[in-house]
Design an enzyme around this catalytic site. Structure first.
Site, PDB file in Angstrom:
ATOM      1  N   ASN A 189      32.180 -15.932  43.773  1.00 44.53           N
ATOM      2  CA  ASN A 189      32.448 -17.050  44.690  1.00 44.53           C
ATOM      3  C   ASN A 189      32.119 -16.838  46.312  1.00 44.53           C
ATOM      4  OD1 ASN A 189      33.889 -19.637  45.623  1.00 44.53           O
ATOM      5  ND2 ASN A 189      35.142 -18.293  46.613  1.00 44.53           N
ATOM      6  N   ASP A 289      30.960 -18.391  51.717  1.00 44.44           N
ATOM      7  CA  ASP A 289      31.175 -18.903  50.163  1.00 44.44           C
ATOM      8  C   ASP A 289      29.721 -19.220  49.614  1.00 44.44           C
ATOM      9  OD1 ASP A 289      33.558 -20.198  48.695  1.00 44.44           O
ATOM     10  OD2 ASP A 289      32.220 -21.878  48.740  1.00 44.44           O
ATOM     11  N   ASP A 320      36.838 -13.110  39.755  1.00 39.67           N
ATOM     12  CA  ASP A 320      37.966 -13.457  40.719  1.00 39.67           C
ATOM     13  C   ASP A 320      37.522 -14.889  41.289  1.00 39.67           C
ATOM     14  OD1 ASP A 320      39.813 -12.479  42.924  1.00 39.67           O
ATOM     15  OD2 ASP A 320      38.000 -13.211  44.134  1.00 39.67           O
ATOM     16  N   HIS A 324      37.293 -21.764  42.160  1.00 41.79           N
ATOM     17  CA  HIS A 324      36.792 -22.067  43.367  1.00 41.79           C
ATOM     18  C   HIS A 324      35.185 -22.128  43.184  1.00 41.79           C
ATOM     19  CE1 HIS A 324      40.354 -22.021  45.849  1.00 41.79           C
ATOM     20  NE2 HIS A 324      40.757 -20.657  45.133  1.00 41.79           N
ATOM     21  N   GLU A 354      40.031 -15.517  36.819  1.00 38.35           N
ATOM     22  CA  GLU A 354      41.285 -16.011  37.682  1.00 38.35           C
ATOM     23  C   GLU A 354      41.352 -17.306  37.836  1.00 38.35           C
ATOM     24  OE1 GLU A 354      43.833 -14.648  41.590  1.00 38.35           O
ATOM     25  OE2 GLU A 354      41.366 -15.078  41.517  1.00 38.35           O
TER      26      GLU A 354
END
Length: 724
Positions: A189, A289, A320, A324, A354
């Site tokens: 991400n 990001d 992870d 997002h 996750e």
């Protein structure tokens, strides 16, 4: 991110008819041709196709999750990563919980026998590549270091705080030599915080107020062109709501591979508010990001991680902050990386994401789009409630939502289960938080109960490093990241470990700790009984402090029963129905229970002592019914219309024994596609029809198998309606 032997009485297996479905890996309804079922020739005419319930080869694994910096310091020479200066330069300050403490790969290599002694056969380590070492506001109190590994900027080098490239290769080889799979924690991400904005603000700017513009100044929606060749060219000055730049000119080339230095490959919208679109487009606590809708980012991350798999020979990855990143990214990344891993000799490569929170609909939306597995936050929260002294209903409800995960190649059996972690807090903390006046013996018994359930239930269990030594902490995040080697951190050294008088101020690698021995006994128990690894799980709704469920392997067909009591002072009688009627059960678990015999209706009765879990195994094979039971559709109605999103398809099977239901569908006149196999009542799946064209006629077939008798099918036809 920063701030889980069948004994000699076994009888010959009675198997279901052979699997007749063939699907390509990670097929979805979006491409029906990729999930086409080969016509069967082994079943009588008129029956639908039959497949086996999906099971991943790694269901025989159990995971040890290690934060490398906090595990073992095997080489103090790398504590400061070879960097001069102070903690704000190199990040090493063991008296501060937010800085590096010195754990490294050499220490982990040296302690592999300790992990092997637990019987755990998969190792998940925090991100190992070079990070932005310190981030913050220029003082130790207002800053933190990258001890956790989630601020990576150079994916071509191992973080020198941890060791060298040679150390990493040695670790993987040594773990493989002990029969352990190795999983890297992967951050897709974001990268470490390097980019700043000329506007000197980090407040999130929405796409409605500040739309993305192509290099010519035309607005566009990245979701509409995600990953496609139609993605427009971007300009760093005109395309973004903020103008990306660097506080230090040297930062313009600090990332590796080099494509990560292109500022147009980041969202550049400011910090996420964790609501709405900012979940996908905002910077996670200021971290850069990645513009994961951009095809260059998609291809770059595929190449990066395919290369990492080839370079180190790892067996899987934990992803992870998966939620997002837009779902379209995972369509491309998961299938390509799994294919590249297979080419590299890792045909069983396993990755799990996750997706934090307790919404199984959200979490399963990733596994339904090609991701093999996710962390089971739903059951984690339920266990924390129950083991701390709550009623079992919340756990029953959590398992009742397992069908959201059932599709052609995944289901809840593949979820990675855990109880407490590095973000929310440790198991011991979650238990002691709700039992503040409890004695040490009670807290120890509750932790044992938590481990008992974690290793007996469906899924791949994960142990967070230090939990086997009774680490508790006083909260989540930094308060749950103690060092296993002697700590000098004030917030850690005054912790009370459960099950011993030792604190984190001492060395904590005690193989005689009662929780270490308990976990080792549980891994051995799970290894002896296939049903505990890959068997179907049938949950019994008993209520109160009693939690009960059965496990049954489809080939062995011997029922196991787990029954637990979360009450700390009272033995509680447990009475519930199981599959095996008029059958003797004997205790095979760590806690020795009295013999049990079910009556003719299958009623199972035993009194369970306080804070105890029993495991029973039936003495006899579960008999197959003389004929296959009736099956009928409950949803959808024949001739009806179904909405264009995830829709529940459900059948009723007239049986009280073990059955498997294969769901398939024909779109108009196409060949059938496999939707999934459910091996636990109620028999249902949740099919995503959003990729199916409006007004498509779908003929659903559900085929039930209960043993060697001929399958029986039911069909219904519905039309996909207009999408909302």
């Amino acid at each position: 991110m920063p701030p889980a032997d069948p004994d000699s009485q076994a009888s010959p297996a009675v198997s279901a008819p052979p699997q007749t479905a063939t699907t390509s890996p990670q097929a979805t309804a979006a491409d029906p041709a990729e999930a086409t079922i080969a016509p069967t020739t082994t079943l009588a005419a008129g029956h639908g196709p039959v497949a086996a319930p999906a099971r991943h080869p790694y269901l025989d694994r159990s995971i040890y999750f290690v934060m490398v910096d906090r595990f073992s310091n095997g080489d103090p020479g790398n504590d400061t990563a070879g960097i001069d200066g102070g903690p704000l330069d190199h990040g090493f300050l063991p008296t501060n919980r937010g800085y590096h403490h010195g754990g490294d790969l050499r220490g982990l290599i040296d302690r592999l026998p300790y992990i092997a002694g637990l019987g755990l056969n998969a190792l998940w380590i925090t991100p190992p590549f070079t990070n932005r070492y310190v981030q913050g506001s220029g003082t130790i109190a207002a800053s933190s270091s990258s001890y956790h590994g989630y601020w990576q900027i150079d994916f071509d080098t191992i973080d020198p705080h941890l060791g060298t490239e040679a150390d990493m290769i040695e670790l993987v080889d040594a773990a493989h030599g002990l029969g352990m799979a190795v999983f890297f924690d992967a951050v897709l991400n974001h990268t470490g915080d390097v980019i700043v904005f000329e506007e000197d603000s980090n407040a999130y700017r929405s796409t409605s107020a500040y739309p993305y513009l192509d290099a010519d100044g035309n607005p566009f929606d990245p979701a509409e062109v995600a990953g496609s060749a139609d993605f427009p060219a971007l300009d760093p000055v005109t395309s973004f709501p903020y103008t990306p730049t660097f506080a230090d000119p040297a930062d313009a080339t600090v990332k590796s591979p080099d494509w990560l230095n292109d500022v147009t490959l980041y969202h550049n919208r400011g910090n996420t508010t964790f609501h709405g679109e900012s979940n996908l487009y905002g910077d996670f606590f200021g971290l850069d990001d990645l513009f994961t809708e951009h095809p260059a980012v998609v291809e770059g991350l595929i190449e990066l991680w395919a290369g990492i798999i080839e370079r180190y020979g790892i067996d899987g990855m934990r992803v992870d902050t998966m939620k997002h990143v837009g779902i379209e990214f995972w369509d491309a990344f998961s299938s390509e990386v799994l294919e590249r891993a297979a080419v590299a000799g890792k045909q069983d490569f396993f990755f799990f994401g996750e997706v934090s929170g307790t919404d199984p609909i959200l979490a399963s939306s990733y596994t339904n789009r090609g991701v093999p597995s996710v962390l089971d936050f739903v059951v984690d929260a339920a266990l924390a409630h129950y083991v701390a002294g709550g009623n079992s209903g919340v756990v029953v409800q959590a398992f009742d939502r397992d069908d959201w995960y059932t599709d052609a190649d995944t289901n809840a059996s593949m979820l990675v289960t855990f109880f407490g972690n590095h973000d929310e807090g440790r198991m011991g903390y979650l238990i002691s938080r709700d039992n503040r006046s409890a004695s040490g013996d009670v807290l120890l018994a509750r932790m044992k109960l938590g481990f008992d359930l974690l290793f007996a239930m469906r899924g791949i269990p994960t142990v967070y490093y230090g939990d086997e030594q009774g680490f508790t902490g006083t909260g989540g995040d930094k308060l749950a990241r103690q060092s296993m080697f002697p700590s000098v951190t004030p917030e850690y050294i005054d912790d009370d470990n459960i099950g011993s008088d030792v604190t984190p101020a001492a060395d904590n690698f005690d193989p005689d700790h009662p929780l270490y021995r308990h976990v080792a006994a549980l891994t051995a128990l799970r290894g002896r009984h296939t049903a505990l690894q890959r068997g179907a799980q049938i949950t019994h709704d008993v209520g109160g402090p009693i939690l009960a469920f059965s496990r049954l392997d489809r080939d062995e067909r011997v029922e196991y029963v787990v029954v637990a009591n979360s009450n700390q002072s009272l033995g509680v009688p447990a009475r519930f129905g199981v599959l095996s009627a008029d059958t003797a059960f004997h205790s095979v678990g760590i806690n020795e229970g009295p013999p049990v015999r079910t009556d003719r209706s299958g009623e199972f009765f035993v009194e369970v002592p306080p804070l105890t879990a029993y495991l029973y195994r039936a003495d006899d094979v579960l008999p197959s019914p003389a004929e296959t039971p009736e099956i009928r559709f409950l949803r959808p109605d024949d001739g009806g219309t179904i909405p264009s999103y995830r829709y529940r398809i459900e059948v009723d099977v007239d049986t009280d024994t073990y059955a498997e239901v294969t769901f398939s569908a024909r779109l108009d006149s196409s060949d059938p596609i496999l939707l999934g196999v459910d091996d636990t009542a109620p028999y249902r799946i949740y099919w995503d029809t959003s990729q199916i064209a409006d007004s498509t006629e779908v003929t659903f077939t559900a085929t039930v198998v209960t043993g060697p008798t001929a399958p029986r099918s039911a069909t219904t036809t519905a039309t996909v309606g207009i999408r909302p």
